[in-house]
Design a protein around this motif. Structure first.
Motif, mmCIF file in Angstrom:
data_model
loop_
_atom_site.group_PDB
_atom_site.id
_atom_site.type_symbol
_atom_site.label_atom_id
_atom_site.label_comp_id
_atom_site.label_asym_id
_atom_site.label_seq_id
_atom_site.Cartn_x
_atom_site.Cartn_y
_atom_site.Cartn_z
ATOM 1 N N ARG A 243 0.829 -1.203 0.000
ATOM 2 C CA ARG A 243 0.000 0.000 0.000
ATOM 3 C C ARG A 243 0.866 1.257 0.000
ATOM 4 N N SER A 247 1.040 3.801 -3.202
ATOM 5 C CA SER A 247 0.583 5.179 -2.962
ATOM 6 C C SER A 247 1.417 6.208 -3.710
ATOM 7 N N TYR A 248 2.620 5.824 -4.113
ATOM 8 C CA TYR A 248 3.506 6.747 -4.823
ATOM 9 C C TYR A 248 3.896 6.213 -6.206
ATOM 10 N N ARG A 428 -4.386 5.226 -0.763
ATOM 11 C CA ARG A 428 -4.273 6.060 0.436
ATOM 12 C C ARG A 428 -5.618 6.188 1.145
ATOM 13 N N ASN A 429 -6.686 6.105 0.364
ATOM 14 C CA ASN A 429 -8.012 6.270 0.940
ATOM 15 C C ASN A 429 -8.963 5.299 0.273
#
Length: 447
Positions: A243, A247-248, A428-429
């Motif tokens: 994760r 995320s990046y 991220r969400n």
């Protein structure tokens, strides 16, 4: 009195979908390929992926007309009840027949010769620069030339895996080992296993290995559920580390692609050292060993460790362009979960694939990937003929309301990064809703 035909339903056929009990349907006739699966030239996985289903379009796409004569020995005596063919499939099969009559599957031209010549010249220039120059800039340029050589040898390896680029099967095999194992350090056996699975199950999240890059990349939030990969036969765990990296991923995509070759080395070594069945394992291992002899030996001629590291990074970074190209055609296209059905071959291939628009003089750069839709529908078609059949494919898609997405090289990069960014923000969400497919948005925004 003629014997009446025996029929089985699609439901009964679908029950024969495992190793040791593997049935398929071709043009309504049922074949038992349980024992043949392990000897299938394309590997066992394509047959397992379509087991218990109709595979007519897939069979036509991947096999020449001479292959039909071998089917009778697998015939069970059963026919598929209520067998039908969609209008799209009818027209697709007509195109295959027409292309065969036109000789397009046999007319290969001199593409392989010119590509092989460019490989030899790039290697020679790189070798000359290292051995005969003391300039650091020249050595850096030689690293770039080595990367260009790997790209062109990659196109040859790709083509030779789909059709015979040389005058005989023996020479074709030699070309595969030379361009893949010896020059690039990548097992052609691993590549064919991986690439066949990709073609057969294009953009299936759990069947297509080209979309299974956890923990580094995720193209859909569906992969957050840690689905099982049928290619790697293990669960793709989306844990906290994955994760974080995902995320990046829209920032790390290009840097990782510069070093993506390391993964290909690792996958090749893992396969060749495993207990899995590998055809001509001795040839494969010898070819890879030759690479790991000549490449480090060549690098050792550079004057210091700084230039050696610079040379390796330059060669890896340049060939990273090819790794990016492989991603552009599929990362931003439609994805799904589950095996292909076999009855929607045209739909799955066109929905999961993106073409790159470019002038004909740039075809050498893309190596055929610019006509990825055409290549996926007609994988046996030589690279030089893809541009020729593109108008026919466009007409097929238009007639049957199939997607034919084609964008510039720049826009393909934009769409790919956009897809990665969307998945990164969702990682991220998890509460974020899943957006529409980015290719769909681009086509409908820009007309």
């Amino acid at each position: 009195m003629a014997e009446s035909k025996r029929y089985i339903s699609q439901e009964d056929l679908s029950k024969h979908n495992r190793r040791g009990d593997l049935w398929i349907s071709i043009q309504g006739k049922i074949y038992d390929v349980s024992d043949w699966a392990k000897d299938h030239p394309g590997g066992e996985l394509p047959l397992l992926s379509f087991s218990g289903r109709d595979v007519t379009d897939v069979f036509i796409a991947y096999h020449p007309g001479t292959a039909w004569q071998y089917l009778d020995k697998f015939f069970t005596g059963y026919y598929l009840q209520d067998y039908s063919v969609s209008e799209a499939s009818k027209d697709y099969r007509k195109l295959v027949s027409e292309f065969s009559k036109m000789g397009l599957f046999e007319k290969k031209g001199h593409t392989a010769f010119f590509t092989l010549f460019s490989v030899v010249m790039l290697f020679a220039f790189s070798l000359y620069g290292i051995l005969c120059s003391d300039s650091t800039l020249v050595h850096l340029g030689c690293g770039g030339l080595m990367g260009c050589m790997w790209i062109q040898s990659g196109w040859l390896g790709h083509d030779s895996g789909h059709y015979q680029i040389m005058s005989s099967p023996r020479f074709n095999r030699f070309a595969q080992i030379l361009t893949g194992n010896c020059l690039a350090g990548i097992s052609i056996a691993w590549w064919k296993k991986n690439h066949n699975a990709h073609h057969i199950c294009c953009n299936s999240l759990d069947f297509d290995p080209d979309l299974q890059h956890i923990p580094f990349f995720v193209v859909s939030s569906k992969l957050f559920n840690s689905i099982t990969s049928y290619f790697y036969e293990r669960k793709l765990k989306f844990d906290s580390a994955a994760r974080f990296l995902v995320s990046y991923q829209h920032w790390t995509f290009y840097p990782v692609m510069c070093l993506a070759r390391i993964n290909l080395f690792a996958q090749s070594i893992i396969l060749l050292s495993s207990k899995r069945r590998v055809s001509n394992r001795g040839q494969e291992i010898l070819g890879v060993l030759l690479y790991w002899i000549w490449y480090p030996f060549l690098v050792s001629f550079l004057p210091n460790w700084g230039e050696r590291i610079m040379f390796v990074l330059a060669s890896f970074a340049v060939t990273g362009i090819q790794h990016v190209q492989f991603c552009l055609n599929h990362f931003s296209s439609s994805v799904y979960v589950g095996p292909p059905t076999g009855t929607d071959w045209c739909e799955k291939q066109t929905m999961g694939t993106l073409d790159i628009s470019c002038p004909s003089w740039m075809d050498w750069f893309h190596g055929g990937l610019q006509f990825q839709i055409e290549h996926h529908l007609f994988p046996r078609l030589p690279r030089r003929n893809l541009r020729k059949v593109a108008p026919f494919v466009k007409e097929l898609c238009k007639k049957h309301n199939l997607p034919y997405n084609c964008v510039s090289f720049w826009m393909a990069n934009v769409l790919t990064i956009g897809t990665l960014r969307t998945a990164a923000l969702q990682a991220r969400n998890f509460a974020n809703p899943v957006p529409k497919n980015l290719v769909w948005e681009a086509i409908n925004t820009h007309g």
